[in-house]
Design a protein around this motif. Sequence first.
Motif, mmCIF file in Angstrom:
data_model
loop_
_atom_site.group_PDB
_atom_site.id
_atom_site.type_symbol
_atom_site.label_atom_id
_atom_site.label_comp_id
_atom_site.label_asym_id
_atom_site.label_seq_id
_atom_site.Cartn_x
_atom_site.Cartn_y
_atom_site.Cartn_z
ATOM 1 N N GLU A 58 0.833 -1.208 0.000
ATOM 2 C CA GLU A 58 0.000 0.000 0.000
ATOM 3 C C GLU A 58 0.868 1.258 0.000
ATOM 4 O O GLU A 58 0.601 2.225 -0.738
ATOM 5 N N ARG A 59 1.909 1.256 0.811
ATOM 6 C CA ARG A 59 2.786 2.429 0.874
ATOM 7 C C ARG A 59 3.585 2.604 -0.424
ATOM 8 O O ARG A 59 3.900 3.736 -0.821
ATOM 9 N N LEU A 60 3.887 1.491 -1.079
ATOM 10 C CA LEU A 60 4.533 1.569 -2.392
ATOM 11 C C LEU A 60 3.596 2.229 -3.407
ATOM 12 O O LEU A 60 4.010 3.076 -4.206
ATOM 13 N N VAL A 61 2.328 1.839 -3.365
ATOM 14 C CA VAL A 61 1.331 2.437 -4.251
ATOM 15 C C VAL A 61 1.252 3.940 -4.011
ATOM 16 O O VAL A 61 1.152 4.735 -4.959
ATOM 17 N N ALA A 62 1.306 4.349 -2.751
ATOM 18 C CA ALA A 62 1.237 5.778 -2.423
ATOM 19 C C ALA A 62 2.326 6.560 -3.137
ATOM 20 O O ALA A 62 2.080 7.665 -3.666
ATOM 21 N N GLU A 63 3.538 6.009 -3.156
ATOM 22 C CA GLU A 63 4.651 6.672 -3.846
ATOM 23 C C GLU A 63 4.431 6.684 -5.354
ATOM 24 O O GLU A 63 4.677 7.692 -6.031
ATOM 25 N N ALA A 64 3.949 5.561 -5.876
ATOM 26 C CA ALA A 64 3.825 5.425 -7.325
ATOM 27 C C ALA A 64 2.779 6.368 -7.917
ATOM 28 O O ALA A 64 2.938 6.844 -9.046
ATOM 29 N N ILE A 65 1.708 6.629 -7.189
ATOM 30 C CA ILE A 65 0.614 7.416 -7.768
ATOM 31 C C ILE A 65 0.772 8.922 -7.590
ATOM 32 O O ILE A 65 -0.042 9.695 -8.116
ATOM 33 N N PRO A 67 2.572 11.262 -8.986
ATOM 34 C CA PRO A 67 2.585 12.154 -10.160
ATOM 35 C C PRO A 67 1.260 12.206 -10.924
ATOM 36 O O PRO A 67 1.130 13.010 -11.855
ATOM 37 N N PHE A 68 0.290 11.386 -10.545
ATOM 38 C CA PHE A 68 -0.918 11.243 -11.352
ATOM 39 C C PHE A 68 -2.138 11.856 -10.669
ATOM 40 O O PHE A 68 -2.173 12.025 -9.445
ATOM 41 N N ASP A 69 -3.138 12.178 -11.470
ATOM 42 C CA ASP A 69 -4.400 12.689 -10.962
ATOM 43 C C ASP A 69 -5.182 11.533 -10.350
ATOM 44 O O ASP A 69 -5.509 10.567 -11.040
ATOM 45 N N ARG A 70 -5.492 11.638 -9.079
ATOM 46 C CA ARG A 70 -6.206 10.558 -8.389
ATOM 47 C C ARG A 70 -7.507 10.216 -9.088
ATOM 48 O O ARG A 70 -7.921 9.030 -9.116
ATOM 49 N N GLN A 71 -8.188 11.191 -9.665
ATOM 50 C CA GLN A 71 -9.476 10.944 -10.323
ATOM 51 C C GLN A 71 -9.350 10.038 -11.542
ATOM 52 O O GLN A 71 -10.329 9.411 -11.963
ATOM 53 N N ASP A 72 -8.150 9.964 -12.107
ATOM 54 C CA ASP A 72 -7.938 9.132 -13.293
ATOM 55 C C ASP A 72 -7.684 7.670 -12.930
ATOM 56 O O ASP A 72 -7.687 6.806 -13.807
ATOM 57 N N LEU A 73 -7.438 7.411 -11.650
ATOM 58 C CA LEU A 73 -7.094 6.074 -11.201
ATOM 59 C C LEU A 73 -8.285 5.387 -10.540
ATOM 60 O O LEU A 73 -9.234 6.035 -10.093
ATOM 61 N N PHE A 74 -8.217 4.076 -10.484
ATOM 62 C CA PHE A 74 -9.238 3.248 -9.825
ATOM 63 C C PHE A 74 -8.479 2.321 -8.888
ATOM 64 O O PHE A 74 -7.837 1.366 -9.332
ATOM 65 N N ILE A 75 -8.508 2.631 -7.601
ATOM 66 C CA ILE A 75 -7.703 1.905 -6.632
ATOM 67 C C ILE A 75 -8.570 0.921 -5.850
ATOM 68 O O ILE A 75 -9.598 1.279 -5.286
ATOM 69 N N ILE A 76 -8.125 -0.334 -5.865
ATOM 70 C CA ILE A 76 -8.799 -1.417 -5.146
ATOM 71 C C ILE A 76 -7.958 -1.798 -3.938
ATOM 72 O O ILE A 76 -6.739 -1.982 -4.050
ATOM 73 N N ARG A 98 -4.665 5.712 4.836
ATOM 74 C CA ARG A 98 -3.461 6.479 5.187
ATOM 75 C C ARG A 98 -2.244 5.922 4.469
ATOM 76 O O ARG A 98 -1.407 6.681 3.958
ATOM 77 N N ASN A 99 -2.140 4.599 4.411
ATOM 78 C CA ASN A 99 -0.984 3.990 3.746
ATOM 79 C C ASN A 99 -0.912 4.374 2.275
ATOM 80 O O ASN A 99 0.167 4.644 1.742
ATOM 81 N N VAL A 100 -2.066 4.373 1.603
ATOM 82 C CA VAL A 100 -2.102 4.667 0.168
ATOM 83 C C VAL A 100 -2.106 6.178 -0.095
ATOM 84 O O VAL A 100 -1.823 6.614 -1.205
ATOM 85 N N GLY A 101 -2.403 6.960 0.928
ATOM 86 C CA GLY A 101 -2.395 8.414 0.772
ATOM 87 C C GLY A 101 -3.571 8.939 -0.011
ATOM 88 O O GLY A 101 -3.450 9.867 -0.813
ATOM 89 N N THR A 102 -4.737 8.337 0.234
ATOM 90 C CA THR A 102 -5.955 8.779 -0.446
ATOM 91 C C THR A 102 -7.090 8.848 0.567
ATOM 92 O O THR A 102 -6.994 8.246 1.648
ATOM 93 N N ASP A 103 -8.140 9.573 0.239
ATOM 94 C CA ASP A 103 -9.260 9.666 1.180
ATOM 95 C C ASP A 103 -10.429 8.772 0.781
ATOM 96 O O ASP A 103 -11.463 8.783 1.438
ATOM 97 N N TYR A 104 -10.258 7.986 -0.277
ATOM 98 C CA TYR A 104 -11.292 7.002 -0.634
ATOM 99 C C TYR A 104 -10.670 5.916 -1.502
ATOM 100 O O TYR A 104 -9.651 6.129 -2.154
ATOM 101 N N PHE A 105 -11.303 4.746 -1.493
ATOM 102 C CA PHE A 105 -10.986 3.685 -2.440
ATOM 103 C C PHE A 105 -12.142 3.546 -3.411
ATOM 104 O O PHE A 105 -13.300 3.672 -3.030
#
Length: 282
Positions: A58-65, A67-76, A98-105
């Motif tokens: 999850e924390r790796l995903v946080a780093e990877a995403i 540079p990208f617009d969160r709205q363009d991604l679909f995180i499971i 918190r690990n992924v650094g987003t406020d929703y999945f």
Amino acid sequence: MQTVTINQRVLAAVGLGTWHMGDDPAKRTTEIQALQAGIKAGAQVIDTAEMYGNGKAERLVAEAIKPFDRQDLFIIDKVLPQHASHAQLEQSLDRSLRNVGTDYFDLYLLHWRGQVPLAETVAELERVKQAGKIRAWGVSNFDVADLKELYALPNGDNCAANEDLYNLDRRGIEYDLLAWQKDHGLPLIAYSPVAQGDTLSGRLTADPTLQKLAAQHQATVYQIMLAWTIRCGNTLTIPQTGNPEHARQNVAAGELEFSDAELLELERAFPSPRQKQPLATI
């Protein structure tokens, strides 16, 4: 590019898995680059779970995403069965967010069935959905009997997807599960679609039919395997790789299509099940 619709969102049918990623600090930079290469190539879905490295993926995903617009991604993401209770589900969800650094999945899955009653888990999933912490919920490692039980519960038919093991080596779900899901408009998420780099049986990469089709399509054997999993249009496939070039190749497999004759060749080489089989899991 083949697509699949989950929770009314049209998505590229090849996503990015993260099982086993984040465990080795020496591979971290390359693994982040692999996820970013996949996204740049057209992948929208990233599939992770609290279980994967106890949050390291999850924390790796946080780093990877970043540079990208969160709205363009679909995180499971996925909750462990022992955490899927009234007392613990939201705590696990908040930790994963918190690990992924987003406020929703976009989609939150029950990783597999455990001791917590399904009705309790569904009630909690509905509650956190209403709170805006997830856009939709689903399940993983469910067979037909499990899904029937789920759909009999209040709000059980709000399930947005089921994630199961599916590849040319493991076709057991074709006997009844895939048809049931199609009848109920429930998409499949195929995990380990290339049989974990052909380590499950070791017979795929050397198979002459797969090698022939790969040559005909100017593709790799793994691309043929991936394209096969999404051939019916109701499946999202989530191969995992820590290699940027392989990630680009995986996404490109979503552009491959087979003729009826080619599908028949694959059927002869890897026959579909003729009887009910226990649900395959890893």
